[in-house]
Write an enzyme that holds these catalytic residues in place. Structure first.
Site, PDB file in Angstrom:
ATOM      1  CD  GLU A  30       3.376  -0.025  13.780  1.00 26.24           C
ATOM      2  OE1 GLU A  30       3.236  -1.054  13.115  1.00 26.24           O
ATOM      3  OE2 GLU A  30       2.968   1.081  13.406  1.00 26.24           O
ATOM      4  CG  ASP A 125      -1.097  -2.561 -12.294  1.00 25.08           C
ATOM      5  OD1 ASP A 125      -1.008  -3.763 -11.994  1.00 25.08           O
ATOM      6  OD2 ASP A 125      -2.183  -1.983 -12.479  1.00 25.08           O
ATOM      7  CG  HIS A 146       1.761  -7.783   9.068  1.00 23.69           C
ATOM      8  ND1 HIS A 146       1.233  -8.282  10.231  1.00 23.69           N
ATOM      9  CD2 HIS A 146       2.051  -6.481   9.315  1.00 23.69           C
ATOM     10  CE1 HIS A 146       1.205  -7.319  11.139  1.00 23.69           C
ATOM     11  NE2 HIS A 146       1.704  -6.216  10.613  1.00 23.69           N
ATOM     12  NE  ARG A 186       5.605  -5.354  10.328  1.00 18.37           N
ATOM     13  CZ  ARG A 186       5.025  -4.330   9.727  1.00 18.37           C
ATOM     14  NH1 ARG A 186       5.078  -4.217   8.423  1.00 18.37           N
ATOM     15  NH2 ARG A 186       4.397  -3.422  10.426  1.00 18.37           N
ATOM     16  CG  HIS A 246       2.190  -5.972   5.275  1.00 21.15           C
ATOM     17  ND1 HIS A 246       0.879  -5.551   5.237  1.00 21.15           N
ATOM     18  CD2 HIS A 246       2.861  -5.024   5.987  1.00 21.15           C
ATOM     19  CE1 HIS A 246       0.761  -4.408   5.898  1.00 21.15           C
ATOM     20  NE2 HIS A 246       1.946  -4.062   6.344  1.00 21.15           N
ATOM     21  CD  GLU A 270       4.188  -1.723  -0.909  1.00 24.29           C
ATOM     22  OE1 GLU A 270       3.366  -1.043  -0.266  1.00 24.29           O
ATOM     23  OE2 GLU A 270       4.176  -2.963  -0.938  1.00 24.29           O
ATOM     24  NE  ARG A 281       7.082  -1.765   5.321  1.00 25.22           N
ATOM     25  CZ  ARG A 281       5.950  -1.382   5.928  1.00 25.22           C
ATOM     26  NH1 ARG A 281       5.717  -0.108   6.144  1.00 25.22           N
ATOM     27  NH2 ARG A 281       5.050  -2.268   6.294  1.00 25.22           N
ATOM     28  CB  SER A 286       6.041   2.034   3.462  1.00 25.65           C
ATOM     29  OG  SER A 286       4.889   1.744   4.165  1.00 25.65           O
ATOM     30  CG  LEU A 287       2.013   5.141   5.571  1.00 26.71           C
ATOM     31  CD1 LEU A 287       1.028   5.318   6.721  1.00 26.71           C
ATOM     32  CD2 LEU A 287       1.250   5.191   4.250  1.00 26.71           C
TER      33      LEU A 287
HETATM   34  C1  LIG Z   1      -3.316  -3.083   5.602  1.00 30.11           C
HETATM   35  C2  LIG Z   1      -2.081  -2.254   5.472  1.00 30.11           C
HETATM   36  C3  LIG Z   1      -1.632  -1.480   6.550  1.00 30.11           C
HETATM   37  C4  LIG Z   1      -0.483  -0.707   6.430  1.00 30.11           C
HETATM   38  N1  LIG Z   1      -0.081   0.059   7.486  1.00 30.11           N
HETATM   39  C5  LIG Z   1       1.005   0.840   7.355  1.00 30.11           C
HETATM   40  C6  LIG Z   1       1.415   1.700   8.412  1.00 30.11           C
HETATM   41  O1  LIG Z   1       0.792   1.743   9.470  1.00 30.11           O
HETATM   42  N2  LIG Z   1       2.515   2.481   8.223  1.00 30.11           N
HETATM   43  C7  LIG Z   1       3.227   2.454   7.062  1.00 30.11           C
HETATM   44  O2  LIG Z   1       4.199   3.183   6.922  1.00 30.11           O
HETATM   45  N3  LIG Z   1       2.859   1.641   6.040  1.00 30.11           N
HETATM   46  C8  LIG Z   1       1.774   0.855   6.160  1.00 30.11           C
HETATM   47  N4  LIG Z   1       1.413   0.028   5.120  1.00 30.11           N
HETATM   48  C9  LIG Z   1       2.158   0.095   3.865  1.00 30.11           C
HETATM   49  C10 LIG Z   1       1.720   1.352   3.129  1.00 30.11           C
HETATM   50  O3  LIG Z   1       0.320   1.519   3.265  1.00 30.11           O
HETATM   51  C11 LIG Z   1       2.047   1.281   1.656  1.00 30.11           C
HETATM   52  O4  LIG Z   1       3.392   0.918   1.482  1.00 30.11           O
HETATM   53  C12 LIG Z   1       1.801   2.648   1.045  1.00 30.11           C
HETATM   54  O5  LIG Z   1       0.406   2.930   1.059  1.00 30.11           O
HETATM   55  C13 LIG Z   1       2.284   2.717  -0.381  1.00 30.11           C
HETATM   56  O6  LIG Z   1       1.921   3.970  -0.854  1.00 30.11           O
HETATM   57  P1  LIG Z   1       1.946   4.248  -2.404  1.00 30.11           P
HETATM   58  O7  LIG Z   1       1.431   5.636  -2.574  1.00 30.11           O
HETATM   59  O8  LIG Z   1       3.261   3.884  -2.954  1.00 30.11           O
HETATM   60  O9  LIG Z   1       0.897   3.201  -3.000  1.00 30.11           O
HETATM   61  P2  LIG Z   1      -0.643   2.991  -2.670  1.00 30.11           P
HETATM   62  O10 LIG Z   1      -1.027   3.660  -1.417  1.00 30.11           O
HETATM   63  O11 LIG Z   1      -0.895   1.524  -2.807  1.00 30.11           O
HETATM   64  O12 LIG Z   1      -1.343   3.755  -3.873  1.00 30.11           O
HETATM   65  C14 LIG Z   1      -1.189   3.291  -5.190  1.00 30.11           C
HETATM   66  C15 LIG Z   1      -2.328   3.849  -6.007  1.00 30.11           C
HETATM   67  O13 LIG Z   1      -2.085   3.586  -7.385  1.00 30.11           O
HETATM   68  C16 LIG Z   1      -3.267   3.056  -7.954  1.00 30.11           C
HETATM   69  N5  LIG Z   1      -2.882   2.186  -9.064  1.00 30.11           N
HETATM   70  C17 LIG Z   1      -2.311   0.955  -9.012  1.00 30.11           C
HETATM   71  N6  LIG Z   1      -2.107   0.492 -10.240  1.00 30.11           N
HETATM   72  C18 LIG Z   1      -2.544   1.446 -11.098  1.00 30.11           C
HETATM   73  C19 LIG Z   1      -2.580   1.543 -12.510  1.00 30.11           C
HETATM   74  N7  LIG Z   1      -2.132   0.569 -13.318  1.00 30.11           N
HETATM   75  N8  LIG Z   1      -3.083   2.670 -13.059  1.00 30.11           N
HETATM   76  C20 LIG Z   1      -3.553   3.688 -12.275  1.00 30.11           C
HETATM   77  N9  LIG Z   1      -3.529   3.639 -10.926  1.00 30.11           N
HETATM   78  C21 LIG Z   1      -3.032   2.533 -10.357  1.00 30.11           C
HETATM   79  C22 LIG Z   1      -3.968   2.315  -6.836  1.00 30.11           C
HETATM   80  O14 LIG Z   1      -5.339   2.173  -7.116  1.00 30.11           O
HETATM   81  C23 LIG Z   1      -3.682   3.240  -5.656  1.00 30.11           C
HETATM   82  O15 LIG Z   1      -4.630   4.264  -5.595  1.00 30.11           O
HETATM   83  C24 LIG Z   1       0.260  -0.735   5.230  1.00 30.11           C
HETATM   84  C25 LIG Z   1      -0.186  -1.513   4.146  1.00 30.11           C
HETATM   85  C26 LIG Z   1      -1.341  -2.276   4.273  1.00 30.11           C
HETATM   86  C27 LIG Z   1      -1.795  -3.118   3.113  1.00 30.11           C
END
Ligand SMILES: Cc1cc2nc3c(=O)[nH]c(=O)nc-3n(C[C@H](O)[C@H](O)[C@H](O)COP(=O)(O)OP(=O)(O)OC[C@H]3O[C@@H](n4cnc5c(N)ncnc54)[C@H](O)[C@@H]3O)c2cc1C
Length: 442
Positions: A30, A125, A146, A186, A246, A270, A281, A286-287
């Site tokens: 990418e 949050d 993005h 980006r 993004h 994140e 980034r 991030s995944l």
């Molecule tokens: C469209 C899109 C495409 C992406 N593509 C990529 C990619 O290809 N590769 C990559 O590395 N990254 C990608 N990213 C970034 C990546 O998806 C995120 O950075 C990653 O999912 C963050 O993971 P996380 O577990 O920290 O949070 P999240 O996956 O956002 O999960 C957070 C969870 O916490 C829950 N939550 C939030 N607030 C509260 C609360 N107050 N109480 C209880 N639960 C709560 C939410 O409902 C959610 O289930 C993409 C992001 C987007 C938006």
């Protein structure tokens, strides 16, 4: 960081179906990547597949108890340590849970901005809860925009992944000319698009018409289906695109094991600001960050001694009554105002006057949010104001441009004054050296 491959193999062993070619993992590239190094799953549903595998594993682990649709509202403090959190159930009932260690994994905060690729739950949050509790945040001014979200009126800003440009798609202005290096970082591509739009030379489109349509449809089935839902054929139509918020590079300041600046509080994914993404980034990191640092944080939580106050605080916390408030106004209008103001003054291009005006407005809006929200929407509105203020404070402090942060009044990078991270404490922002993030926490 050597732990990525180990975590990927672990996830694959738990059932995550990463795409393979001839039995071996298949890698793509990418923006700003110098070689193919990105795994993908089910074509373009990598995150979905990872979550599916992790949820499946959690559900089969007896000691994990899941409260679906619960919404954490605030952290519980005792003796300067975090000893649990308050949350609202789906029905709105409030519960306090006491824990020897509390992890924030609440994701990003794209909803601060009017234009975002993020889902509606990305309201920052965890970052807001941590800040209200007195924990420090890191690098909140660094937001990645993005370049290519689908720009069909009335449709959500669905992400047209960078991998599409990785496969050779072109960006064209309204006259049909290419105007930027498609796989530049980006922030550069996003600003190039914004400049074209501002000059009235849009609309900007993504052009895949020179690529093999069968390959495009099999490589990007989800993107093709979503575009089709909004009347755009990914292989034969120019795809209208716009920049959108993004990813938040910053977050709850942690060391490299997820420890925040408050005892008992950890963050990963994140929501956390480890400093690993710098000012911008790289796509796909991030995944992987979530996997590696989530695992590290869980190890630290198990190994660290419980904060001294944890045991004693249960009775105090559960006996405490949340003040009853009168009417809880629908925050939809307030949220729309915050998001529009943030997009205008805290978006792709910022300046001091705009940021000061935004901070004044946020201070006024902050007086309208519920102090003890009893509904999820009210809790999220309160959080958006806190996170936007933190981002604006960092952006005003950093009088230079770097990565995702661009100041039109300070367009150059200024290493002499700003090479380092912005630590936002309860006293305000200050710069800490690049290698001091770990030391800043715990
Ligand atoms: C469209 C899109 C495409 C992406 N593509 C990529 C990619 O290809 N590769 C990559 O590395 N990254 C990608 N990213 C970034 C990546 O998806 C995120 O950075 C990653 O999912 C963050 O993971 P996380 O577990 O920290 O949070 P999240 O996956 O956002 O999960 C957070 C969870 O916490 C829950 N939550 C939030 N607030 C509260 C609360 N107050 N109480 C209880 N639960 C709560 C939410 O409902 C959610 O289930 C993409 C992001 C987007 C938006």
């Amino acid at each position: 960081m050597e732990e990525g491959p180990e975590r990927i193999r672990e996830l694959a062993a738990w059932g995550a179906r990463f795409d393979r070619e001839g039995g071996r993992f298949h890698f793509t590239r990418e923006g700003a990547h110098s070689r193919n190094r990105v795994l993908h799953a089910l074509g373009d549903a990598t995150g979905w597949e990872m979550v599916r595998a992790l949820l499946d594993r959690a559900q089969r682990t007896a000691r994990v108890s899941v409260r679906s649709f619960a919404c954490s509202v605030d952290l519980v403090l005792a003796g300067g340590a975090v000893v649990g959190c308050r949350f609202l159930s789906e029905s709105g009932a409030e519960t306090t849970v006491i824990a020897r260690a509390t992890l924030l994994a609440t994701g990003g905060a794209g909803m601060v901005f009017a234009e975002t690729t993020n889902p509606p739950v990305a309201t920052g949050d965890g970052m807001a809860m941590a800040r209200r509790a007195g924990a420090s945040l890191l690098d909140m001014e660094f937001v990645q925009f993005h370049p290519t979200a689908l720009a069909v009126p009335g449709a959500p800003r669905f992400l047209v992944s960078e991998a599409v440009r990785g496969e050779g798609a072109y960006l064209r202005n309204g006259a049909g000319d290419r105007f930027t290096e498609e796989l530049a970082p980006r922030d550069q591509v996003a600003r190039a698009i914004a400049r074209v739009n501002r000059a009235g030379r849009g609309p900007v489109t993504l052009d895949l018409r020179h690529l093999d349509p069968d390959h495009i449809r099999s490589r990007f089935p989800r993107i093709a289906a979503t575009c089709a839902r909004y009347g755009v054929d990914l292989t034969s139509d120019p795809v209208p695109v716009t920049p959108a918020a993004h990813y938040v590079m910053g977050g709850v300041a942690t060391d490299l094991s997820g420890r925040s600046t408050l005892p008992g509080l950890y963050a990963a994914g994140e929501a956390a600001g480890t400093g690993v993404h710098g000012a911008n980034r790289l796509a796909s990191n991030s995944l992987l960050e979530g996997l590696v640092f989530g695992a590290r944080a869980s190890e630290a939580m198990a190994a660290d001694p419980a904060p001294a106050a944890a045991g004693a605080s249960l009775a105090a916390a559960s006996g405490k009554r949340v003040p009853e408030e009168g009417r809880e106004v629908d925050p939809a209008g307030l949220v729309a105002t915050v998001r529009r103001r943030a997009w205008d003054s805290l978006g792709l291009e910022r300046d001091g006057a705009g940021l000061r005006g935004l901070l004044d407005d946020l201070a006024a809006l902050g007086t309208q949010v519920a102090a003890h929200p009893r509904r999820r929407a009210a809790a999220e509105a309160r959080n958006l104001v806190v996170v936007a203020e933190a981002m604006a404070a960092g952006a005003l402090f950093r009088e230079e441009s770097r990565g995702g942060h661009f100041r039109t009044d300070f367009p150059e990078t200024d290493d002499a004054r700003f090479l380092g991270h912005t630590l936002l404490t309860t006293d305000g922002p200050r710069l800490i050296p690049v290698d001091a993030v770990a030391a800043s926490a715990a």
